[in-house]
Design an enzyme around this catalytic site. Structure first.
Site, mmCIF file in Angstrom:
data_model
loop_
_atom_site.group_PDB
_atom_site.id
_atom_site.type_symbol
_atom_site.label_atom_id
_atom_site.label_comp_id
_atom_site.label_asym_id
_atom_site.label_seq_id
_atom_site.Cartn_x
_atom_site.Cartn_y
_atom_site.Cartn_z
ATOM 1 C CE LYS A 13 -3.981 8.192 -47.267
ATOM 2 N NZ LYS A 13 -4.037 6.979 -46.426
ATOM 3 N NE ARG A 86 0.685 10.298 -42.973
ATOM 4 C CZ ARG A 86 0.595 9.615 -44.121
ATOM 5 N NH1 ARG A 86 0.623 10.238 -45.280
ATOM 6 N NH2 ARG A 86 0.471 8.317 -44.079
ATOM 7 N NE ARG A 125 -0.061 -1.155 -48.841
ATOM 8 C CZ ARG A 125 -0.330 0.057 -48.361
ATOM 9 N NH1 ARG A 125 -0.970 0.932 -49.102
ATOM 10 N NH2 ARG A 125 0.020 0.377 -47.129
ATOM 11 N NE ARG A 158 3.877 1.231 -48.110
ATOM 12 C CZ ARG A 158 2.946 2.187 -48.084
ATOM 13 N NH1 ARG A 158 2.229 2.438 -49.162
ATOM 14 N NH2 ARG A 158 2.716 2.895 -46.999
ATOM 15 N NE ARG A 169 1.733 2.948 -42.337
ATOM 16 C CZ ARG A 169 1.401 2.230 -43.416
ATOM 17 N NH1 ARG A 169 1.709 0.950 -43.487
ATOM 18 N NH2 ARG A 169 0.786 2.821 -44.410
HETATM 19 P P1 AP5 Z 1 -4.176 1.680 -50.601
HETATM 20 O O1 AP5 Z 1 -5.007 2.307 -51.650
HETATM 21 O O2 AP5 Z 1 -2.757 1.353 -50.909
HETATM 22 O O3 AP5 Z 1 -4.315 2.532 -49.237
HETATM 23 P P2 AP5 Z 1 -3.709 3.945 -48.822
HETATM 24 O O4 AP5 Z 1 -4.761 4.669 -48.073
HETATM 25 O O5 AP5 Z 1 -3.113 4.624 -50.006
HETATM 26 O O6 AP5 Z 1 -2.615 3.404 -47.837
HETATM 27 P P3 AP5 Z 1 -1.129 3.838 -47.568
HETATM 28 O O7 AP5 Z 1 -0.631 2.805 -46.576
HETATM 29 O O8 AP5 Z 1 -0.328 4.000 -48.818
HETATM 30 O O9 AP5 Z 1 -1.336 5.180 -46.891
HETATM 31 P P4 AP5 Z 1 -0.451 5.845 -45.886
HETATM 32 O O10 AP5 Z 1 -1.144 7.142 -45.823
HETATM 33 O O11 AP5 Z 1 -0.222 5.208 -44.593
HETATM 34 O O12 AP5 Z 1 0.987 5.705 -46.527
HETATM 35 P P5 AP5 Z 1 1.855 6.726 -47.315
HETATM 36 O O13 AP5 Z 1 2.464 5.979 -48.429
HETATM 37 O O14 AP5 Z 1 1.106 7.999 -47.588
HETATM 38 O O15 AP5 Z 1 -4.930 0.349 -50.116
HETATM 39 C C1 AP5 Z 1 -4.362 -0.499 -49.134
HETATM 40 C C2 AP5 Z 1 -4.635 -1.975 -49.522
HETATM 41 O O16 AP5 Z 1 -6.039 -2.227 -49.423
HETATM 42 C C3 AP5 Z 1 -4.246 -2.320 -50.977
HETATM 43 O O17 AP5 Z 1 -3.725 -3.623 -50.997
HETATM 44 C C4 AP5 Z 1 -5.569 -2.234 -51.760
HETATM 45 O O18 AP5 Z 1 -5.581 -3.140 -52.842
HETATM 46 C C5 AP5 Z 1 -6.585 -2.623 -50.680
HETATM 47 N N1 AP5 Z 1 -7.851 -1.883 -50.818
HETATM 48 C C6 AP5 Z 1 -8.002 -0.570 -51.134
HETATM 49 N N2 AP5 Z 1 -9.306 -0.230 -51.133
HETATM 50 C C7 AP5 Z 1 -9.987 -1.362 -50.798
HETATM 51 C C8 AP5 Z 1 -11.376 -1.642 -50.602
HETATM 52 N N3 AP5 Z 1 -12.328 -0.708 -50.776
HETATM 53 N N4 AP5 Z 1 -11.719 -2.898 -50.236
HETATM 54 C C9 AP5 Z 1 -10.769 -3.865 -50.072
HETATM 55 N N5 AP5 Z 1 -9.451 -3.664 -50.241
HETATM 56 C C10 AP5 Z 1 -9.053 -2.411 -50.586
HETATM 57 O O19 AP5 Z 1 2.969 7.123 -46.237
HETATM 58 C C11 AP5 Z 1 3.977 6.218 -45.825
HETATM 59 C C12 AP5 Z 1 4.852 6.898 -44.786
HETATM 60 O O20 AP5 Z 1 5.483 8.082 -45.343
HETATM 61 C C13 AP5 Z 1 4.130 7.426 -43.534
HETATM 62 O O21 AP5 Z 1 3.933 6.409 -42.558
HETATM 63 C C14 AP5 Z 1 5.101 8.525 -43.060
HETATM 64 O O22 AP5 Z 1 6.219 7.983 -42.395
HETATM 65 C C15 AP5 Z 1 5.567 9.141 -44.376
HETATM 66 N N6 AP5 Z 1 4.725 10.259 -44.802
HETATM 67 C C16 AP5 Z 1 3.952 10.314 -45.933
HETATM 68 N N7 AP5 Z 1 3.306 11.486 -45.992
HETATM 69 C C17 AP5 Z 1 3.666 12.204 -44.894
HETATM 70 C C18 AP5 Z 1 3.288 13.477 -44.386
HETATM 71 N N8 AP5 Z 1 2.428 14.272 -45.046
HETATM 72 N N9 AP5 Z 1 3.830 13.894 -43.216
HETATM 73 C C19 AP5 Z 1 4.719 13.111 -42.560
HETATM 74 N N10 AP5 Z 1 5.106 11.886 -42.966
HETATM 75 C C20 AP5 Z 1 4.579 11.429 -44.131
#
Ligand code: AP5
Length: 216
Positions: A13, A86, A125, A158, A169
């Site tokens: 994402k 979410r 990552r 992270r 997760r």
């Molecule tokens: P990346 O693009 O970083 O993936 P992402 O989908 O953004 O992953 P996140 O882990 O950041 O998402 P998340 O939703 O779990 O975490 P968030 O920060 O929102 O890609 C991942 C890796 O793969 C990278 O190394 C990239 O280079 C590689 N990659 C990407 N695309 C690729 C491809 N096509 N092929 C190969 N490699 C690829 O949330 C963190 C925490 O915050 C949550 O766990 C929760 O505790 C809290 N939180 C956040 N939002 C909420 C909410 N709305 N409600 C409640 N709690 C929340």
């Protein structure tokens, strides 16, 4: 353009958002990035979120909803919501806030990918704690091993990308977040399903092909 980007943790994402906002001149509103910034600043909100984030659980809805709706209302132009909503409750509250502001989301981009492909994406990552740039030890390597390309210094993993937290997760995603797609189907929203199990450029090309049709 106002978009929501849905998909499991590690689906790509954040990676795709960076490209979408550049092309459509929108703001990137990532709930995870905002929470990490609050933690870094040591704010009350950041402290409340800390234990939930470190265990891979969800931060309570009331905390997130206020934070994200506040961030949206500060945006004059378009935005891409990344990581929010979410839960179905977050989606319902977002819709109420949009309706009362007379606004609407143009489309929901739903990145689809299996857990088995995601796990190595998250555990491999590496991020820059200074500028927020994201790399991968195999798929998106920095020019110098372990160092940010922008000269900020050392890359870090992270805490929630450790294998035991990744497992939780993904479990939480299936229990509480996957249903958000069903919620938007029930509202008749425009949903664009994308195969996220392709290389980064191909995923971007597929997303942009669909979004350009909306923008035409
Ligand atoms: P990346 O693009 O970083 O993936 P992402 O989908 O953004 O992953 P996140 O882990 O950041 O998402 P998340 O939703 O779990 O975490 P968030 O920060 O929102 O890609 C991942 C890796 O793969 C990278 O190394 C990239 O280079 C590689 N990659 C990407 N695309 C690729 C491809 N096509 N092929 C190969 N490699 C690829 O949330 C963190 C925490 O915050 C949550 O766990 C929760 O505790 C809290 N939180 C956040 N939002 C909420 C909410 N709305 N409600 C409640 N709690 C929340």
């Amino acid at each position: 353009m106002r978009l929501i980007l849905l998909g499991p943790p590690g689906a790509g994402k954040g990676t795709q958002c960076k490209r979408i906002i550049e092309r459509y001149k929108a703001a990137h509103l990532s709930s995870g990035d905002i929470l990490r910034a609050e933690r870094k600043a040591g704010s009350d909100l950041g402290q409340k979120a800390q234990s939930f984030m470190d265990s891979g659980g969800l931060v309570p809805d009331d905390v997130i909803i206020g934070m994200m709706i506040g961030a949206m209302t500060r945006q004059a132009g378009g935005y891409v919501l990344d990581g929010f909503p979410r839960t179905t409750v977050q989606g319902q509250e977002l819709d109420k806030a949009l309706a009362s502001a007379g606004e609407k989301i143009d489309a929901i981009v739903n990145l689809q990918i299996d857990d088995a492909v995601i796990e190595p994406r998250m555990t491999g990552r590496r991020s820059c704690p200074v500028c927020g740039a994201v790399y991968h030890i195999e798929n998106l390597k920095p020019k110098v091993d372990g160092q940010c390309d922008k000269g900020c210094g050392e890359l870090v993993q992270r805490p929630d990308d450790k294998p035991e937290v990744v497992e939780n997760r993904l479990k939480i995603y299936h229990e509480q977040t996957a249903e958000v797609v069903g919620y938007y189907e029930s509202t008749g929203a425009t949903i664009i399903n994308i195969n996220a199990d392709q290389d980064i450029d191909k995923v971007s090309a597929d997303v942009i092909e669909q979004l350009d049709k909306l923008d035409a």
